[in-house]
Design a protein around this motif. Structure first.
Motif, PDB file in Angstrom:
ATOM      1  N   CYS A   1     -13.759   5.273  -0.205  1.00 46.89           N
ATOM      2  CA  CYS A   1     -12.875   5.125   0.950  1.00 46.89           C
ATOM      3  C   CYS A   1     -11.930   3.953   0.723  1.00 46.89           C
ATOM      4  N   VAL A   2     -10.780   4.013   1.388  1.00 50.05           N
ATOM      5  CA  VAL A   2      -9.799   2.926   1.329  1.00 50.05           C
ATOM      6  C   VAL A   2      -9.381   2.609   2.761  1.00 50.05           C
ATOM      7  N   GLN A   3      -9.384   1.316   3.116  1.00 46.40           N
ATOM      8  CA  GLN A   3      -8.958   0.908   4.461  1.00 46.40           C
ATOM      9  C   GLN A   3      -7.818  -0.099   4.342  1.00 46.40           C
ATOM     10  N   TYR A   4      -6.899  -0.016   5.295  1.00 47.06           N
ATOM     11  CA  TYR A   4      -5.748  -0.921   5.289  1.00 47.06           C
ATOM     12  C   TYR A   4      -5.678  -1.636   6.627  1.00 47.06           C
ATOM     13  N   GLU A   5      -5.482  -2.944   6.580  1.00 49.54           N
ATOM     14  CA  GLU A   5      -5.280  -3.730   7.814  1.00 49.54           C
ATOM     15  C   GLU A   5      -4.058  -4.617   7.599  1.00 49.54           C
ATOM     16  N   TYR A   6      -3.273  -4.796   8.677  1.00 50.70           N
ATOM     17  CA  TYR A   6      -2.113  -5.679   8.570  1.00 50.70           C
ATOM     18  C   TYR A   6      -2.013  -6.541   9.814  1.00 50.70           C
ATOM     19  N   SER A   7      -1.779  -7.826   9.604  1.00 49.53           N
ATOM     20  CA  SER A   7      -1.545  -8.743  10.710  1.00 49.53           C
ATOM     21  C   SER A   7      -0.077  -9.162  10.692  1.00 49.53           C
ATOM     22  N   ALA A   8       0.677  -8.723  11.705  1.00 47.32           N
ATOM     23  CA  ALA A   8       2.090  -9.084  11.778  1.00 47.32           C
ATOM     24  C   ALA A   8       2.234 -10.584  12.026  1.00 47.32           C
TER      25      ALA A   8
ATOM     26  N   GLY B   1     -23.424   0.200  -5.016  1.00 46.73           N
ATOM     27  CA  GLY B   1     -22.073   0.002  -5.550  1.00 46.73           C
ATOM     28  C   GLY B   1     -21.442  -1.308  -5.167  1.00 46.73           C
ATOM     29  N   VAL B   2     -20.158  -1.254  -4.864  1.00 45.58           N
ATOM     30  CA  VAL B   2     -19.401  -2.478  -4.638  1.00 45.58           C
ATOM     31  C   VAL B   2     -18.295  -2.229  -3.606  1.00 45.58           C
ATOM     32  N   GLU B   3     -17.982  -3.290  -2.844  1.00 46.33           N
ATOM     33  CA  GLU B   3     -16.846  -3.240  -1.925  1.00 46.33           C
ATOM     34  C   GLU B   3     -15.860  -4.313  -2.365  1.00 46.33           C
ATOM     35  N   VAL B   4     -14.600  -3.953  -2.398  1.00 47.31           N
ATOM     36  CA  VAL B   4     -13.561  -4.854  -2.916  1.00 47.31           C
ATOM     37  C   VAL B   4     -12.447  -4.984  -1.892  1.00 47.31           C
ATOM     38  N   THR B   5     -11.979  -6.211  -1.665  1.00 50.10           N
ATOM     39  CA  THR B   5     -10.850  -6.439  -0.757  1.00 50.10           C
ATOM     40  C   THR B   5      -9.755  -7.213  -1.478  1.00 50.10           C
ATOM     41  N   LEU B   6      -8.533  -6.710  -1.384  1.00 48.35           N
ATOM     42  CA  LEU B   6      -7.365  -7.432  -1.895  1.00 48.35           C
ATOM     43  C   LEU B   6      -6.599  -7.951  -0.683  1.00 48.35           C
TER      44      LEU B   6
ATOM     45  N   GLN C   1      -0.021 -10.822   6.770  1.00 49.38           N
ATOM     46  CA  GLN C   1      -1.086 -10.699   5.771  1.00 49.38           C
ATOM     47  C   GLN C   1      -1.611  -9.265   5.762  1.00 49.38           C
ATOM     48  N   SER C   2      -1.737  -8.700   4.564  1.00 50.87           N
ATOM     49  CA  SER C   2      -2.336  -7.365   4.476  1.00 50.87           C
ATOM     50  C   SER C   2      -3.659  -7.439   3.729  1.00 50.87           C
ATOM     51  N   ARG C   3      -4.568  -6.573   4.147  1.00 51.78           N
ATOM     52  CA  ARG C   3      -5.882  -6.501   3.487  1.00 51.78           C
ATOM     53  C   ARG C   3      -6.174  -5.037   3.181  1.00 51.78           C
ATOM     54  N   ILE C   4      -6.448  -4.774   1.922  1.00 53.21           N
ATOM     55  CA  ILE C   4      -6.837  -3.426   1.513  1.00 53.21           C
ATOM     56  C   ILE C   4      -8.269  -3.509   1.005  1.00 53.21           C
ATOM     57  N   THR C   5      -9.144  -2.725   1.600  1.00 53.45           N
ATOM     58  CA  THR C   5     -10.556  -2.724   1.221  1.00 53.45           C
ATOM     59  C   THR C   5     -10.942  -1.345   0.723  1.00 53.45           C
ATOM     60  N   PHE C   6     -11.601  -1.309  -0.425  1.00 47.81           N
ATOM     61  CA  PHE C   6     -12.131  -0.033  -0.898  1.00 47.81           C
ATOM     62  C   PHE C   6     -13.585  -0.195  -1.314  1.00 47.81           C
ATOM     63  N   ARG C   7     -14.275   0.939  -1.296  1.00 48.95           N
ATOM     64  CA  ARG C   7     -15.695   0.943  -1.631  1.00 48.95           C
ATOM     65  C   ARG C   7     -15.944   1.996  -2.697  1.00 48.95           C
ATOM     66  N   LYS C   8     -16.742   1.625  -3.679  1.00 48.86           N
ATOM     67  CA  LYS C   8     -17.122   2.576  -4.733  1.00 48.86           C
ATOM     68  C   LYS C   8     -18.637   2.522  -4.897  1.00 48.86           C
ATOM     69  N   THR C   9     -19.285   3.653  -4.678  1.00 48.32           N
ATOM     70  CA  THR C   9     -20.746   3.696  -4.806  1.00 48.32           C
ATOM     71  C   THR C   9     -21.165   4.888  -5.652  1.00 48.32           C
TER      72      THR C   9
ATOM     73  N   PRO D   1     -14.913   1.514 -14.500  1.00 47.95           N
ATOM     74  CA  PRO D   1     -13.555   2.020 -14.779  1.00 47.95           C
ATOM     75  C   PRO D   1     -12.799   2.439 -13.520  1.00 47.95           C
ATOM     76  N   SER D   2     -13.486   3.074 -12.579  1.00 50.47           N
ATOM     77  CA  SER D   2     -12.811   3.490 -11.342  1.00 50.47           C
ATOM     78  C   SER D   2     -12.412   2.272 -10.502  1.00 50.47           C
ATOM     79  N   VAL D   3     -13.284   1.256 -10.486  1.00 49.49           N
ATOM     80  CA  VAL D   3     -12.971   0.036  -9.737  1.00 49.49           C
ATOM     81  C   VAL D   3     -11.784  -0.679 -10.390  1.00 49.49           C
ATOM     82  N   ASP D   4     -11.792  -0.781 -11.713  1.00 54.45           N
ATOM     83  CA  ASP D   4     -10.682  -1.435 -12.413  1.00 54.45           C
ATOM     84  C   ASP D   4      -9.368  -0.693 -12.180  1.00 54.45           C
ATOM     85  N   LEU D   5      -9.414   0.632 -12.253  1.00 53.79           N
ATOM     86  CA  LEU D   5      -8.186   1.397 -12.055  1.00 53.79           C
ATOM     87  C   LEU D   5      -7.646   1.174 -10.640  1.00 53.79           C
ATOM     88  N   THR D   6      -8.538   1.185  -9.665  1.00 48.80           N
ATOM     89  CA  THR D   6      -8.091   0.990  -8.280  1.00 48.80           C
ATOM     90  C   THR D   6      -7.528  -0.414  -8.090  1.00 48.80           C
TER      91      THR D   6
END
Lengths: 154, 97
Positions: free
Chosen positions: A115-122, A69-74, A126-134, A36-41
Motif C-alpha cells: 500500500c502507498v499513503q500520501y499526506e500533505y500539510s499546506a 516486512g517493513v514500513e517506509v516514510t519519505l 510538508q509531504s509524507r509518503i508512506t509505503f508498506r512491503k510485507t 529489491p521492491s523496497v529499493d525500487l519504490t
C-alpha cells in the motif's frame, strides 16, 4: 525500532539510500527478498522529488520493521502538493512505436508494494509518503515461487 | 555499481544495478551498438524505471534499422518488472536458468 536518515536532494544520493536500506534490513533482520521492491519504490519516489520540486531541502527517510516486512516514510519539506496515489497508470499495451521512456515509476510501485499513503500539510508545506512491503503482500518473485502471474496491488 | 561491456560472441554483459544514477553510462554504451544484440542480464540485480527507459530507447533505435535488443538470463524479480511494464510484449526475454 525506527531508523531514519536525511538525504541530499540529488541523484547522487541514490547509492546512499540503497546503503541505508540494506543496513536497516540487515540490522532489523527483515526478509531480504523484499529489498529489491523496497529499493525500487524508494528510488522512484525519491527521484520524483528530485525532478519535480524546486525545494532544496534534504529528504528524510524513516524505516520501521513491521510484522512480516517493513514500513517506509519519505518526508519532503518546502514543497507543494502532489498526490502520488492519484497518478494514472501507464498504458503498457501501446505498441513500441507509441511508447516513450518515462511514466513507469508510480505505475510500478503500485504493483510492488502492499500500500502507498500520501499526506500533505499546506501549513508546513510538508509531504509524507508512506509505503508498506510485507511477505503477505509479496509478489511471486519475492516469494521465490515459480510460474504463475504476480499479484498486483492497485 | 554497474558495469556494461562486450562479452564473448558480441553479447553485451551488464552487471549490478541499473538505477537513475547509473542509467546515463548504460545509455552511452548502448547508443554505440547496432544490429541484433543480446544483453546478458544474468548478473543484473536491479532495474528501475530509469533503466527501463534506457532499454526502451535502445530497442526503438535498433528496431528502426531492422535490429533488436534481446534480454537473456533475466531473474524472477526483473521478469516481474518487465511484465508490469509491458516490456514482455516488446522484448524477447529469456529467463535465467
Amino acid at each position: 525500532m525506527t531508523s531514519h536518515r536525511t538525504f541530499r536532494r540529488s541523484f547522487d544520493s541514490i547509492q546512499d539510500i540503497f546503503a541505508f536500506s540494506a543496513e536497516v534490513f540487515a540490522s532489523e533482520r527483515i526478509e531480504p527478498s523484499l529489498l529489491p521492491s523496497v529499493d525500487l519504490t524508494l528510488e522512484e519516489l525519491f527521484t520524483n522529488m528530485v525532478k519535480y520540486t524546486a525545494s532544496t531541502a534534504a529528504v528524510r527517510i524513516d524505516m520501521t520493521k513491521v510484522a512480516g516486512g517493513v514500513e517506509v516514510t519519505l518526508t519532503d519539506y518546502d514543497v507543494g502538493p502532489f498526490d502520488v496515489t492519484q497518478a494514472p497508470d501507464a498504458d503498457i499495451d501501446r505498441p513500441i512505436e507509441q511508447r516513450e521512456p518515462g511514466g513507469l515509476g508510480l505505475h510500478l510501485i503500485r504493483r510492488l508494494v502492499d500500500c502507498v499513503q500520501y499526506e500533505y500539510s499546506a501549513e508546513s508545506r510538508q509531504s509524507r509518503i508512506t509505503f508498506r512491503k510485507t511477505q503477505a503482500g509479496a509478489t511471486t518473485s519475492d516469494r521465490g515461487t515459480v510460474a504463475g502471474s504476480a499479484d498486483a496491488h492497485d | 555499481m554497474l558495469t556494461i561491456d562486450f562479452g564473448p560472441n558480441g553479447v553485451v554483459v551488464i552487471a549490478g544495478r541499473l538505477d537513475a544514477a547509473q542509467s546515463p553510462a548504460a545509455q552511452a554504451f548502448l547508443d554505440q551498438v547496432d544490429g541484433t544484440v543480446t544483453l546478458d542480464c544474468i548478473r543484473l540485480e536491479y532495474i528501475s524505471s530509469a533503466g527501463l527507459g534506457v532499454l526502451l530507447k535502445t530497442q526503438k533505435r535498433l528496431m528502426g534499422s531492422a535490429g533488436k535488443l534481446r534480454l537473456s538470463g533475466v531473474n524472477r524479480h526483473l521478469q516481474d518488472i518487465f511484465v508490469y511494464s509491458g516490456f514482455d510484449k516488446i522484448f524477447e526475454i529469456e529467463p535465467a536458468p
